[in-house]
Design a protein around this motif. Structure first.
Motif, PDB file in Angstrom:
ATOM      1  N   GLN A 101     -27.944 -26.642  25.029  1.00 30.07           N
ATOM      2  CA  GLN A 101     -29.255 -27.165  24.650  1.00 30.07           C
ATOM      3  C   GLN A 101     -29.665 -26.656  23.274  1.00 30.07           C
ATOM      4  OE1 GLN A 101     -31.175 -29.485  26.458  1.00 30.07           O
ATOM      5  NE2 GLN A 101     -32.186 -29.520  24.461  1.00 30.07           N
ATOM      6  N   MET A 102     -29.370 -25.376  22.983  1.00 25.51           N
ATOM      7  CA  MET A 102     -29.706 -24.842  21.666  1.00 25.51           C
ATOM      8  C   MET A 102     -28.920 -25.559  20.578  1.00 25.51           C
ATOM      9  SD  MET A 102     -30.410 -20.735  21.951  1.00 25.51           S
ATOM     10  CE  MET A 102     -28.738 -20.302  22.467  1.00 25.51           C
ATOM     11  N   GLU A 103     -27.640 -25.830  20.860  1.00 25.18           N
ATOM     12  CA  GLU A 103     -26.837 -26.562  19.885  1.00 25.18           C
ATOM     13  C   GLU A 103     -27.406 -27.964  19.683  1.00 25.18           C
ATOM     14  OE1 GLU A 103     -22.589 -26.433  20.535  1.00 25.18           O
ATOM     15  OE2 GLU A 103     -22.739 -24.451  21.477  1.00 25.18           O
ATOM     16  N   GLN A 104     -27.787 -28.600  20.783  1.00 22.58           N
ATOM     17  CA  GLN A 104     -28.360 -29.941  20.704  1.00 22.58           C
ATOM     18  C   GLN A 104     -29.676 -29.938  19.932  1.00 22.58           C
ATOM     19  OE1 GLN A 104     -28.421 -32.081  24.458  1.00 22.58           O
ATOM     20  NE2 GLN A 104     -30.136 -33.352  23.792  1.00 22.58           N
ATOM     21  N   ASP A 105     -30.434 -28.847  20.109  1.00 23.38           N
ATOM     22  CA  ASP A 105     -31.712 -28.724  19.408  1.00 23.38           C
ATOM     23  C   ASP A 105     -31.527 -28.293  17.951  1.00 23.38           C
ATOM     24  OD1 ASP A 105     -32.982 -29.426  21.738  1.00 23.38           O
ATOM     25  OD2 ASP A 105     -33.487 -27.360  22.312  1.00 23.38           O
ATOM     26  N   GLY A 106     -30.296 -28.028  17.581  1.00 27.48           N
ATOM     27  CA  GLY A 106     -30.013 -27.662  16.195  1.00 27.48           C
ATOM     28  C   GLY A 106     -30.401 -26.266  15.809  1.00 27.48           C
ATOM     29  N   ILE A 107     -30.404 -25.334  16.768  1.00 24.05           N
ATOM     30  CA  ILE A 107     -30.786 -23.957  16.437  1.00 24.05           C
ATOM     31  C   ILE A 107     -29.676 -22.955  16.734  1.00 24.05           C
ATOM     32  CG2 ILE A 107     -33.253 -24.370  16.718  1.00 24.05           C
ATOM     33  CD1 ILE A 107     -33.067 -23.019  19.455  1.00 24.05           C
ATOM     34  N   ALA A 108     -28.485 -23.414  17.082  1.00 24.96           N
ATOM     35  CA  ALA A 108     -27.391 -22.489  17.354  1.00 24.96           C
ATOM     36  C   ALA A 108     -26.077 -23.062  16.839  1.00 24.96           C
ATOM     37  CB  ALA A 108     -27.281 -22.196  18.845  1.00 24.96           C
ATOM     38  N   VAL A 109     -25.360 -22.250  16.066  1.00 29.41           N
ATOM     39  CA  VAL A 109     -24.019 -22.598  15.605  1.00 29.41           C
ATOM     40  C   VAL A 109     -23.080 -21.504  16.112  1.00 29.41           C
ATOM     41  CG1 VAL A 109     -22.539 -23.119  13.645  1.00 29.41           C
ATOM     42  CG2 VAL A 109     -24.996 -23.637  13.531  1.00 29.41           C
ATOM     43  N   PRO A 110     -22.285 -21.762  17.150  1.00 29.01           N
ATOM     44  CA  PRO A 110     -21.398 -20.720  17.679  1.00 29.01           C
ATOM     45  C   PRO A 110     -20.331 -20.344  16.663  1.00 29.01           C
ATOM     46  CG  PRO A 110     -20.891 -22.839  18.679  1.00 29.01           C
ATOM     47  CD  PRO A 110     -22.144 -23.032  17.877  1.00 29.01           C
ATOM     48  N   MET A 111     -20.055 -19.052  16.551  1.00 30.61           N
ATOM     49  CA  MET A 111     -19.088 -18.543  15.589  1.00 30.61           C
ATOM     50  C   MET A 111     -17.775 -18.136  16.246  1.00 30.61           C
ATOM     51  SD  MET A 111     -20.299 -18.542  12.389  1.00 30.61           S
ATOM     52  CE  MET A 111     -20.738 -20.241  12.791  1.00 30.61           C
ATOM     53  N   PHE A 112     -17.876 -17.288  17.263  1.00 28.98           N
ATOM     54  CA  PHE A 112     -16.670 -16.795  17.920  1.00 28.98           C
ATOM     55  C   PHE A 112     -17.033 -16.220  19.278  1.00 28.98           C
ATOM     56  CE2 PHE A 112     -18.238 -13.416  15.051  1.00 28.98           C
ATOM     57  CZ  PHE A 112     -18.465 -12.382  15.950  1.00 28.98           C
ATOM     58  N   THR A 113     -16.017 -16.029  20.095  1.00 23.90           N
ATOM     59  CA  THR A 113     -16.174 -15.269  21.334  1.00 23.90           C
ATOM     60  C   THR A 113     -15.431 -13.952  21.167  1.00 23.90           C
ATOM     61  OG1 THR A 113     -14.165 -15.995  22.484  1.00 23.90           O
ATOM     62  CG2 THR A 113     -16.098 -17.450  22.612  1.00 23.90           C
ATOM     63  N   PHE A 114     -15.660 -13.033  22.077  1.00 21.85           N
ATOM     64  CA  PHE A 114     -14.879 -11.799  22.080  1.00 21.85           C
ATOM     65  C   PHE A 114     -13.494 -12.029  22.667  1.00 21.85           C
ATOM     66  CE2 PHE A 114     -18.019  -7.993  21.815  1.00 21.85           C
ATOM     67  CZ  PHE A 114     -18.564  -8.529  20.671  1.00 21.85           C
ATOM     68  N   GLY A 115     -13.298 -13.162  23.377  1.00 20.63           N
ATOM     69  CA  GLY A 115     -12.034 -13.412  24.049  1.00 20.63           C
ATOM     70  C   GLY A 115     -11.923 -12.598  25.329  1.00 20.63           C
ATOM     71  N   VAL A 116     -10.784 -12.713  25.987  1.00 22.05           N
ATOM     72  CA  VAL A 116     -10.497 -11.937  27.194  1.00 22.05           C
ATOM     73  C   VAL A 116      -9.049 -11.483  27.143  1.00 22.05           C
ATOM     74  CG1 VAL A 116     -12.196 -13.076  28.681  1.00 22.05           C
ATOM     75  CG2 VAL A 116      -9.904 -14.041  28.469  1.00 22.05           C
TER      76      VAL A 116
END
Length: 368
Positions: free
Chosen positions: A224-239
């Protein structure tokens, strides 16, 4: 006929003799032929308020343990937020009875404080004796606000400004994310004293330009944040995979791991004391991020009952379906494997500890 394990003076004995069992024959939670919690109300204690990732985690498990624990007890969640999770941790240590009537969500931030700030006067708990019966990896996602001007990983790595991030506490669960950005050469200004809810609101208002969340929380709000234009994911920590190598988070296969982003920045795999420190913290905040424990001194019979209930739960196909939505598609560790993870969370390599303490002093003014 049921019998109840009554606590002995000091720590509860790990095994009970026949004499002890006979002497304990009052009101009961443990049958002679096995353990039962019939008629009991079991508290699932979480050292955080309602609405956070820890609360979501224990509430996911709540009905499952009511279903799979012997005797089908009523399981209720008791939120005890405050003190950077130390309030709930201290309460569990000082009040939980070793009879299976309560279990505890081990807090990541509490473990970091225990490891990195041993002189903290508010620590009145000792996690070295806690009995873990299930441990769940929980990935983390780092994302930035478009207000920063960053639209991609490449933009992040070439960014010459300062990003603003909220921290609940210098040794809270968000701190390893700040360290991750620092090792990428990204300058971060930390606003200390904001809990998760406050961070989220400040981020949505654009007052914070970088944030992070567990994968479970991000799966419920990130889209929802991405759809609202307020979040751009950069990376995960992975597993970690079975060989111990960090691989992409199965819940976000299209997002690079932090290790991949580090290689993009530096042209080589991460190494050195900074990485060793981050990798140690990765074990705490990701691989051992969420775990449920019984108090020190809990008889092995009771621990085994919880382990068996956990394994029965995991074997149910419905559990996998619900877990994928609620806590992520991660393998669950039980029994001895869960205990190994818990034990590893209360130990930290001396060099990694020294690096983190120096970093905390330099970047956050913590320590002497």
């Amino acid at each position: 006929m049921t019998i109840h394990f009554a606590p002995a003076p000091g720590l509860f004995r790990r095994s009970l003799t026949a004499v002890t069992l006979i002497a304990a024959c009052a009101a009961g939670s443990v049958r002679a032929e096995g353990v039962t919690f019939e008629g009991m109300q079991i508290e699932s204690i979480t050292p955080s308020g309602t609405g956070g990732s820890g609360d979501a985690y224990v509430r996911f498990f709540e009905p499952w343990y009511s279903k799979t624990l012997p005797g089908n007890p009523t399981v209720i969640v008791r939120n005890m937020g405050g003190g950077g999770t130390l309030t709930g941790s201290n309460y569990f240590e000082e009040n939980a009875k070793p009879d299976g009537s309560s279990y505890f969500l081990v807090p990541t931030s509490g473990m970091l404080t225990y490891l990195l700030r041993p002189d903290e006067p508010n620590i009145r708990f000792d996690p070295t004796g806690w009995k873990s019966f299930i441990a769940s990896p929980m990935g983390r996602v780092a994302f930035v606000h478009p207000k920063s001007g960053i639209k991609s990983v490449e933009d992040l790595l070439s960014h010459d400004g300062e990003l603003v991030m909220g921290l609940a506490a210098p040794t809270g669960s968000d701190m390893p994310t700040m360290l991750a950005f620092d090792l990428l050469g990204v300058r971060i200004k930390a606003i200390i004293g904001l809990d998760g809810g406050e961070q989220s609101l400040a981020y949505q208002r654009g007052e914070l330009t970088v944030n992070n969340d567990t994968t479970a929380a991000y799966m419920s709000s990130g889209a929802q944040m991405e759809q609202d234009g307020i979040a751009v994911p950069m990376f995960t920590f992975g597993v970690e995979d079975d060989s111990g190598k960090i691989v992409r988070d199965p819940n976000f296969p299209d997002l690079p791991t932090w290790n991949e982003v580090y290689e993009m920045k530096h042209g080589k795999a991460p190494e050195g004391p900074g990485y060793d420190a981050w990798r140690a913290l990765f074990g705490i905040v990701v691989m051992g991020s969420k775990a449920l424990v019984l108090p020190a001194g809990t008889p092995q019979e009771v621990v085994d009952a919880y382990v068996k209930a956990s394994e029965e739960m995991i074997a149910d196909p419905q559990f996998a379906e619900e877990a994928a939505v609620r806590i992520g598609s991660y393998p669950q560790s039980t029994g001895a494997a869960a205990q190994r993870i818990q034990d590893s969370k209360v130990n930290l390599d001396d060099d990694a500890r020294a690096y983190i303490r120096a970093w905390l002093k330099d970047k956050l003014g913590v320590g002497s």
